[in-house]
Design an enzyme around this catalytic site. Structure first.
Site, short mmCIF file in Angstrom:
data_model
loop_
_atom_site.label_atom_id
_atom_site.label_comp_id
_atom_site.label_asym_id
_atom_site.label_seq_id
_atom_site.Cartn_x
_atom_site.Cartn_y
_atom_site.Cartn_z
N GLU A 165 0.84 -1.21 0.00
CA GLU A 165 0.00 0.00 0.00
C GLU A 165 0.87 1.25 0.00
O GLU A 165 0.51 2.29 0.56
CB GLU A 165 -0.95 -0.04 1.20
CG GLU A 165 -1.90 -1.24 1.14
CD GLU A 165 -2.76 -1.42 2.40
OE1 GLU A 165 -2.78 -0.51 3.24
OE2 GLU A 165 -3.40 -2.49 2.52
N GLU A 365 -9.54 3.54 3.72
CA GLU A 365 -9.23 2.61 2.62
C GLU A 365 -9.34 3.37 1.30
O GLU A 365 -10.41 3.47 0.70
CB GLU A 365 -10.17 1.40 2.66
CG GLU A 365 -10.06 0.56 3.93
CD GLU A 365 -8.76 -0.23 4.02
OE1 GLU A 365 -7.95 -0.18 3.07
OE2 GLU A 365 -8.56 -0.92 5.04
#
Length: 395
Positions: A165, A365
């Protein structure tokens, strides 16, 4: 930009000359006794760089100041050893240039070394920004914290808990860069005065919680660990989807918030590329550093930047305060992301923070797809994240 003080200079005068808020100059020069400056003392002026200019035929300081849209005395200040009445064609002088565009490059992923270089460049231009180390990774890489602002309200944000990420580090650094530009140029951000946010909030950022993991995904394994990491990675030498730290432990499953339930529910029972919570909570230096940071500070709010899903989580076991719901509604409005109170998850940083301090914590997210998200999504992700970033500063 660094300048040498002249006998007649005061910080108030320099603030007016360069149109920089006085408080930013004070915060950029804690090394100087600003109440008793002496000629030739070095002063940092935030938001500026000095750039070379080559004298051409017919040039005067007056003409250059008009051409560049700068105050005449700023040229005298930067070129104290040059006689402005005797300019020589081909001679080089220095001109102040205000930074109005971001330093963060949005087309190149930030690995650990590029992040360190970027932080140094930002610190040079914005010396009121503080950079410290809060701990080290498994491989000994310092985990950096950035702080700006002197306000009573303390807000913390972090990125790249998970190696794949890594785009979240770029998002957080880009948002910081936009904030710094707005502060030094006295620009509003989403209808709010950036300088007022700076004065009201102390912002803490850890842009890369998992530097070893990010480097593994972006650059491949260190030679001395290649064999061990390939085994953990089920025999594959493709580490693009690796999520854990370099020891194969998921850092966002490391916190003592029902950790035992997390350990029981997670499929991996040994080091893996993702999801293994370790043999005990807070065994990993990266997770321990983040817990220690929260314990040493009195954060009012934390945001953990992750990918993906275009949603965010804001509750944990009913321990979140009432204000969390108000913030969730505001974040939902400004980002377009879906607010979700509870998910079947434990042992995350947000979970632990809410449990430990009973204050608002959010897991964001960003984006949508399969991690790592492609850079083509970056502009859209940044647009959504920007609303939450500045809404959090204003809360």
């Amino acid at each position: 930009m660094e300048i040498s003080v002249r006998p007649e200079d005061t910080l108030s005068y320099l603030s007016k000359l360069f149109k920089i808020p006085l408080q930013l100059i004070l915060d950029s020069n804690s090394h100087v006794n600003t109440m008793n400056m002496k000629p030739a003392d070095k002063i940092h002026l935030p938001g500026y760089v000095s750039v070379p200019y080559t004298i051409k035929e017919g040039d005067t300081f007056e003409k250059i100041s008009v051409l560049r849209g700068i105050e005449l005395d700023s040229l005298f200040l930067l070129n104290q050893t040059i006689d402005p009445t005797q300019l020589v064609i081909g001679e080089q002088v220095f001109v102040p240039e205000k930074i109005v565009v971001p330093l963060v490059q949005e087309k190149t992923p930030l690995d650990y070394n590029r992040l360190v270089k970027l932080m140094k460049n930002l610190k040079r231009v914005y010396p009121f920004m503080e950079v410290t180390n809060i701990g080290t990774s498994v491989l000994g890489n310092p985990i950096h914290e950035i702080r700006i602002g002197k306000g009573d309200k303390k807000i913390h944000m972090n990125a790249s808990f998970h190696a794949n990420e890594w785009i979240t580090t770029m998002v957080l650094m880009s948002l910081l860069n936009r904030y710094l530009i707005s502060i030094t140029n006295n620009q509003p951000v989403r209808g709010r005065k950036a300088l007022a946010l700076y004065e009201n909030v102390e912002l803490s950022l850890v842009p890369m919680v998992n530097p070893d993991g990010v480097d593994l995904v972006l650059n491949g394994p260190p030679a001395h660990l290649r064999e061990d990491l390939t085994k953990i990675n089920e025999g594959s030498d493709d580490f693009i989807h690796w999520k854990a730290n370099i020891r194969g432990i998921d850092l966002n499953n490391q916190f003592p918030a029902n950790w035992e339930i997390c350990r029981k529910n997670k499929k991996p029972k040994a080091p893996a590329s993702r999801d293994f919570p370790g043999d005990d909570p807070l065994t990993e230096p990266e997770a321990a550093a983040m817990a220690d940071l929260a314990h040493k500070n009195d954060f009012d709010l934390i945001l953990a930047f992750h990918t993906q899903g275009e949603e965010f989580y804001w509750g944990y076991e009913g321990l979140e305060p009432a204000e969390s719901e108000l913030l969730a509604k505001e974040f939902e409005k400004v980002s377009g992301y879906r607010a979700i109170r509870y998910v079947n998850s434990h042992a995350g940083y947000k979970d632990w923070f809410i449990q430990e301090f009973h204050r608002p914590g959010f897991t964001l997210e960003l984006g949508k797809g399969i991690n790592p998200l492609p850079l083509s999504q970056f502009p859209e992700i940044l647009k959504h994240a920007e609303g939450i970033f500045f809404a959090a500063l204003a809360y």
